[in-house]
Design a protein around this motif. Structure first.
Motif, short mmCIF file in Angstrom:
data_model
loop_
_atom_site.label_atom_id
_atom_site.label_comp_id
_atom_site.label_asym_id
_atom_site.label_seq_id
_atom_site.Cartn_x
_atom_site.Cartn_y
_atom_site.Cartn_z
N LEU A 8 1.13 -1.40 0.15
CA LEU A 8 -0.19 -0.11 -0.09
C LEU A 8 0.97 1.39 0.28
O LEU A 8 0.50 2.32 -0.36
CB LEU A 8 -1.15 -0.27 1.45
N LYS A 9 1.92 1.07 0.32
CA LYS A 9 2.64 2.24 1.11
C LYS A 9 3.72 2.23 -0.40
O LYS A 9 3.68 3.81 -0.88
CB LYS A 9 4.07 1.72 2.20
N LYS B 217 1.33 3.92 -3.20
CA LYS B 217 1.22 5.68 -3.14
C LYS B 217 1.83 6.26 -3.28
O LYS B 217 2.12 7.00 -3.76
CB LYS B 217 0.56 5.50 -1.36
N ARG C 36 2.05 7.58 -6.70
CA ARG C 36 1.40 8.23 -6.42
C ARG C 36 -0.12 7.71 -7.78
O ARG C 36 -0.48 8.18 -8.00
CB ARG C 36 1.34 9.15 -7.66
N GLU D 96 -4.48 6.66 -7.14
CA GLU D 96 -5.35 6.28 -6.78
C GLU D 96 -5.96 5.64 -6.12
O GLU D 96 -6.92 5.20 -7.77
CB GLU D 96 -6.23 8.12 -6.77
N TRP E 66 -9.19 2.06 -1.58
CA TRP E 66 -8.90 0.53 -0.78
C TRP E 66 -10.14 0.18 0.28
O TRP E 66 -10.64 1.26 1.39
CB TRP E 66 -8.04 0.39 0.04
#
Ligand code: ATP
Length: 344
Positions: free
Chosen positions: A34-35, A38, A41, A43, A46
């Motif tokens: 997830l990190k 993110k 970038r 979008e 979740w």
């Protein structure tokens, strides 16, 4: 894995995605991925769902209905591993999910990653595993105190659709050969039916070479000369076992990606299990989960982001930053941060 093209062609950008966090190393590798997504970038909204051993206490079952409903709603999920207890207990969450969502094909591309030295170079095998029947039908009984039996179900319908999936995949992804793997000399009826379905469908794809091999010979050949194989088509159980073998050829379970694809839904997940032996220690390799996520991004049309993430991953591995399973000394969190620093 080629499926990306299909979704992208449909012009559909699905941004609501279910994330199943699982247990064991599941939460650690999910957080890492997830990190990274993110930081790239991308979008995505979740829809985070928990499943597995940790939810049994609160909700009574390892796979609450809310998880299935979430995947049905979003159509796409990224899933980290969930423990399948050995012996008595609940039915495997993985098997249940695949069954309920009719995710009939398990697609496991297996190729060398840059910077990960193994015995063989240029391994490039795609395992296509039937995902809904065989011994996973879960039909077992205790005949008497000293005898147990498990029933292996193989149907024409399921065998034909997975054969078509394998050949279609081969055509769309410029593969040369589909090799069907069975033990049809012993399981003459069940594996015989799987083989017959593959043979029949092979005739519809004259541009793809067709080969047949027995599973024991296939394992030996894979260990001796994996470069001879292209797309492997297998019933459920052999598919499970041969996938791990193939993972071993490219550096282990820590890097082996996968996807479960059906007519309506797709669930992307690493080949490995929940690795309880290293859970909670920041030791897990997030690569297998990340490679699965990269294919998910391709599937939803985020091709450019998928490419950037893959480049950063490969650059990190090439620079020698690796987790312990690959002979390195980076923690899961250190590997993740190193990767993020290389993202363009
Ligand atoms: P299952 O039957 O649920 O697939 P399994 O018996 O195949 O599980 P895994 O949980 O996949 O077992 O683990 C097998 C071995 O591989 C363990 O030693 C585990 O620590 C290691 N392993 C699995 N995944 C990873 C990972 N992401 N990073 C590092 N090591 C891993």
């Amino acid at each position: 894995m080629g499926e990306g093209a299909r979704r992208a062609d449909e012009g559909e950008k699905l941004k609501n995605i279910t994330l199943i966090k699982g247990d064991g190393i599941g939460p650690e590798i999910s957080d890492a991925v997830l990190k990274i997504i993110k930081a790239a970038r991308v979008e995505i909204n979740w829809d985070i769902q928990t499943a597995g051993a940790d939810v049994i206490e609160k909700e009574g079952v390892p796979l609450p209905a809310r998880v299935i409903e979430s995947v049905k709603r979003n159509k796409i999920a990224l899933k980290s591993p969930v423990t399948t207890p050995i012996g008595k207990g609940f039915r495997s969450v993985n098997v249940q999910l695949r069954k309920e969502l009719d995710l009939y094909s398990n697609l496991r591309p297996c190729y060398n990653l840059p910077g990960v030295k193994t015995r063989y170079d240029n391994v490039d095998i795609v395992v296509v595993r039937e995902n809904t029947e065989d011994l996973y039908a879960g039909i077992e009984r205790q005949v008497d105190e000293d005898t147990a039996e498990s029933i292996k179900i193989i149907t024409r319908g399921a065998s034909e659709r997975i054969a078509r999936f394998a050949f279609d995949y081969a055509v769309k992804n410029n593969r040369k050969e589909v090799c069907v793997v069975t033990k049809a000399n012993i399981c003459k009826l069940s594996d015989g039916l799987f083989l017959e379905s593959a043979r029949k469908n092979s005739e519809l794809y004259p541009q793809i070479k067709f080969r047949e091999i027995l599973v024991d010979n296939c394992c030996m050949q894979l260990v001796q000369n994996p470069n001879q194989f292209d797309v492997l088509l297998l019933p459920n159980l052999y598919g499970d076992i041969v996938s791990d073998l193939c993972a071993g050829l490219i550096g282990g379970l820590g890097i082996a990606q996968g996807a479960n694809i059906g007519k309506d839904y797709a669930v992307f997940e690493p080949v490995h299990g929940s690795a309880p032996d290293i859970a909670g220690q920041d030791k897990a390799n997030p690569t297998a989960m990340l490679m699965s996520a990269i294919e998910m991004l391709n599937y939803i049309g985020e091709v450019e982001a998928a490419k950037r993430i893959k480049t950063a991953l490969f650059d990190t591995l090439k620079s020698g930053i690796k987790t312990a399973d690959l002979g390195g000394n980076a923690k899961c969190s250190e590997f993740t941060d190193a990767m993020i620093s290389k993202l363009s």
